[in-house]
Design an enzyme around this catalytic site. Sequence first.
Site, short mmCIF file in Angstrom:
data_model
loop_
_atom_site.label_atom_id
_atom_site.label_comp_id
_atom_site.label_asym_id
_atom_site.label_seq_id
_atom_site.Cartn_x
_atom_site.Cartn_y
_atom_site.Cartn_z
N SER A 1 0.83 -1.20 0.00
CA SER A 1 0.00 0.00 0.00
C SER A 1 0.87 1.27 0.00
O SER A 1 1.69 1.44 -0.89
CB SER A 1 -0.96 -0.04 1.19
OG SER A 1 -2.01 0.88 1.04
N ASP B 1 -8.07 -5.75 -6.00
CA ASP B 1 -7.87 -4.47 -5.31
C ASP B 1 -8.18 -3.33 -6.26
O ASP B 1 -7.71 -3.33 -7.40
CB ASP B 1 -6.42 -4.37 -4.81
CG ASP B 1 -6.13 -3.06 -4.10
OD1 ASP B 1 -7.07 -2.48 -3.53
OD2 ASP B 1 -4.97 -2.64 -4.12
N HIS C 1 -6.24 -6.35 -1.88
CA HIS C 1 -5.14 -5.48 -1.45
C HIS C 1 -4.16 -6.21 -0.54
O HIS C 1 -2.96 -5.94 -0.56
CB HIS C 1 -5.76 -4.28 -0.72
CG HIS C 1 -4.82 -3.15 -0.45
ND1 HIS C 1 -4.35 -2.32 -1.44
CD2 HIS C 1 -4.29 -2.69 0.72
CE1 HIS C 1 -3.56 -1.40 -0.90
NE2 HIS C 1 -3.51 -1.60 0.41
#
Length: 386
Positions: free
Chosen positions: A116, A306, A363
């Site tokens: 991320s 994601d 994710h």
Amino acid sequence: MFYFFFESRGNQTDPVVIWLTGGPGCGSELALFYENGPFHITSNLSLSLNDFGWDKVSNIIFVDQPTGTGFSYSSDDRDIRSDEEGVSNDLYSFLQAFFKEHPQFVKNDFFITGESYAGHYIPALASRIHQANQKNEGIHINMKGFAIGNGLTNPAIQYKAYPDYALNAKLIQQADYDMLQQKVSFCEQATKPCGNQSNAKDSCDKAYNVCGEIFNDILAIAGDINYYDIRKQCEGLMCYDFSNVETFLNQDPVKKALGVGDIEYVSCSTTVYQAMSADWMRNLADGIPSLLDLGIKVLVYAGEYDLICNWLGNWRWVDELVWSGQKQYAAAKNGSFMVDGKDFGLQKGFGPLSFLKVYNAGHLVPMDQPKPSLEMISRWTKGLPL
């Protein structure tokens, strides 16, 4: 800076891996207990062994950073960072202290990993370590590579990919896509003055607001989806229920065992998040080509479901990297990522650069695909083909 360190379940000579959670401002414990750490938190707040923890193939560090994240704290507000220079300097100082405390691991191969917003942290730290090694500054860190999972690294390219990904995933219709193109154009114009400059706060703040409209519009059209995994609905502040980690870590016996005093553990710090806002739109891919040309290995991987740091945007910025192997990488054939005879992803690579799209994952790839992600990091750190 607070950290957990787990020696390898295999061999002490296994690589040293540092894991950086994103946010910005989210504690490393989210990954430790829900993704690739040695333990999971059960429903009754006890710990169970994770059969696919990355400590099976590495000596792994989970650090709460930047300062103000998790159990890492300072009594001086000036220690709250707002850019990658401050973040990477702090992490470098942390690693110097770590290797001084654990000299038996100094000669091990060293890899930086995370996901991320760590798409910003990781390249910055890699460049900081390389610069220090070149200058013979401090303890030499035997850095061999870094891996970015579902990261935000080159926002200008990645924000432009949002409508394409959303249309392909049937989150929006063609009319929505056409409407968003004007905002994509505004975003492109807004990101240029920001670039990777640390002194362009006003421009970067503007780019953050302008480009953010693309993502927000897609969510408004798509409805109550989990933007970390479009197969699911969003539940709660983070679209997942991670409340057990806060409940577990805020128990007095746990705090006492960890030696953290009276600090209240919060999964994600709004203070850190807001402090890093002007850093958000900066391009951290700029420093990667020079590292690739030195043979530093780079793995970029992303779960296919994601939205927020989607595989398409990551694929594109990797493809556009200008380095000595760019043409050969572009010409490389796509291959399958096979684990136990099953196809878990699409991968391509040339020399030190590899990309992996992970199937049936969002994710949080190590949470959604624990065994394949362990196999991924094992092969990659050992220099084996994906």
